[in-house]
Enzyme design. Structure first.
Site, PDB file in Angstrom:
ATOM      1  CB  ALA A  73       8.551   4.994   5.514  1.00 40.44           C
ATOM      2  CE  LYS A  74       1.732   2.812  10.863  1.00 41.03           C
ATOM      3  NZ  LYS A  74       2.179   2.426  12.284  1.00 41.03           N
ATOM      4  CB  VAL A  75       3.773   1.661   3.820  1.00 41.44           C
ATOM      5  CG1 VAL A  75       3.770   0.333   2.939  1.00 41.44           C
ATOM      6  CG2 VAL A  75       2.615   1.714   4.347  1.00 41.44           C
TER       7      VAL A  75
END
Lengths: 342, 342
Positions: B336-338
């Site tokens: 996931a990006k964050v």
């Protein structure tokens, strides 16, 4: 390597004697006064002992601890201004030139310095203001074992002395716990046999046992020529988890305590959902997904002490795996005991 | 990922405009006064930008730089005493809770804090006293590229501003150099094709480019699911060299300059004597053993600037290798990006 693993209870017991305790109490004063932070210079296995110091002195003694980049002092010849620093060097041989260079510079800047080393006649011991001798006896195997746990214990003894803890306290039974871990060699051998064909793996851990995580990977690299990658489990989730596929070997250190439930869940999911081949070194009684293999640490202990005990199964595992694979763990190919920097 | 790699010259050029230079000059004052050392909190790719800051602010500005262990602040809830510290957080999203926690604690202790982030509305930007905005525009690919080079440039601009260097100076032509590196995509694709069957490799480098070394490995892990292990070449000689056998893939970053002759010799020997399959990102004109493959950086440049330019071929290499292997570099599996900390 085998003999030196087995010697560890004796070495640690000797360090905890009256002389070692007096040394720790005397050196503890160097950590106070106008010391704002600790800068550690170390390489290889000693760098993993430095990771332990970062957590122990940070969490228990409120001291920020940074790991020095020695090449700033040597290759680039631009030592930073060390005002506020206590400089600590960790080196079994006391002969890594770049580690010695960091201590020399700190002395030139009038900063307090401490060497934790196994050789009192080394350039490092002769350079530092304070010296904590490991007295582990000569270490013949290229892969360090007893000097690693001795370095960890020196760090722990200093932490207790800085706090003014009662002598003995939580440290007293470490030699017996380490002896119990040495006695678990057979369980470890069985675990090693299951992985005798791997050529890569990852090793996961957190906090105090980030030291154990990195040391396990280093032992597998050195003694077994396995491409073993250590990660903090948090950094692992930031990208490297993408590598995990069916059958990927994942080793993890999961000490007791609810604080590490997320790591326990993570390794269970890597096994159950991604089909990773997971082995954990863990406390007795902890529950995992069905497929997860375990090496159990004997008995409950404080988490901050656990890296000294957990070092033993990871050394034994690496030793047995090297033997299973037909390598010589005492003199891995292409390694020298004292590394001179290129 | 491809588009964001290609956007980098524009992003870096924007940062070097009058507004970015004014920001750097203003924030530089936070590095002086009673600041004894810098403590950086970062995760993932930003942690590699932090490695760059350790060398740049250390070598060029005389500042000791340590990388924080955020879990001391969060998991263990025992923040150390930060007297003397400037706390810097690097995070493209500004949303990693443990990175935010370190800055919150520093503010509570009355210490100066700086966030270098791509999101001015993030919790991190709202927490820190000073904010250096990257203004890289939204980054959609999970594997960070343009925010990484933007973080490096922010670190470099601050270094120049702390020294009071003339505006522009050595930084001015970075966008053109990066554009030239983007234009070298075809050479990089050919290099990637030669390694499309590897499942493990090591990545070597030193000094300023230790950042590039770790970032290359991270990109290979994320985008290509390759077990890539980064090492400082010195640490590598302390044990991991034992892994190298016939055909083992070894990638290295070797910038120009006699200071790195030992690393050049090391990779040549790994190729010639151990049969490693070696690829170097290097300056034009450097000589290596016959079998060593090369990606050439265009033109001579100061070593301290080179990581910003060398980031491009390692991004391109990872992108092309992912495509060759049939992976999707924009959304690697399981990422996931964050990242929220477990």
């Amino acid at each position: 390597m085998w003999n030196e693993i087995a010697e560890q209870p004796t070495v640690l017991d000797r360090m905890l004697g009256p002389e070692g305790r007096a040394t720790a109490a005397r050196i503890a004063s160097a950590f106070t006064g106008e010391v704002r932070y600790v800068l550690i210079a170390a390489r290889g296995t000693s760098d993993n002992a430095a990771r332990y110091a970062q957590y122990v002195w940070g969490v228990r003694n409120g001291l920020p601890v940074g790991l020095a980049a020695p090449s700033i002092f040597t290759t680039y010849c631009r030592p930073p201004s060390l005002g506020g620093a206590l400089v600590v060097a960790l080196s079994q041989s006391g002969r890594s030139p770049d580690v010695v260079a960091v201590v020399q510079e700190a002395r030139a800047q009038g900063r307090p310095t401490l060497a934790i080393t196994n050789d009192l006649d080394s350039p490092l011991a002769n350079t530092a203001e304070h010296v904590f001798p490991l007295e582990a006896g000569p270490e013949h195997a290229v892969t360090a074992t007893k000097t690693y746990t001795a370095e960890l214990l020196a760090v722990a003894m200093l932490s207790a002395a800085i706090r003014g803890d009662v002598p003995d306290g939580e440290l007293a039974d470490i030699p017996q716990r380490v002896a119990a871990a040495v006695a678990g060699a057979e369980e470890t051998r069985a675990a090693a046999r299951a992985f005798n064909r791997v050529d890569r793996c990852i090793v996961l851990g957190r906090g105090f046992n980030l030291s154990t995580t990195f040391e396990w990977a280093l032992k597998l690299q050195e003694a077994c020529s396995i491409a073993a990658q250590p990660f903090s489990s948090v950094d692992f989730l930031h990208g490297p988890i993408a590598m995990i596929e069916e059958g990927f070997p994942v080793f993890a250190i999961v000490p007791a305590g609810g604080r590490h439930d997320p790591l326990r869940r993570l390794v269970s999911e890597l096994s159950a959902r991604r089909g990773a081949d997971v082995l954990v070194v863990t406390a007795p009684g902890a529950t995992y997904a069905t497929g997860v293999r375990r090496i159990r640490l004997s008995g409950a202990m404080c988490e901050w002490i656990s890296p000294i005990v957990a070092a033993v199964p990871i050394q034994l595992f690496s030793y047995h795996l090297a033997v299973e694979r037909g390598s010589d763990p005492d003199s891995p190919h292409g390694l020298a005991k004292v590394t001179t920097t290129w």
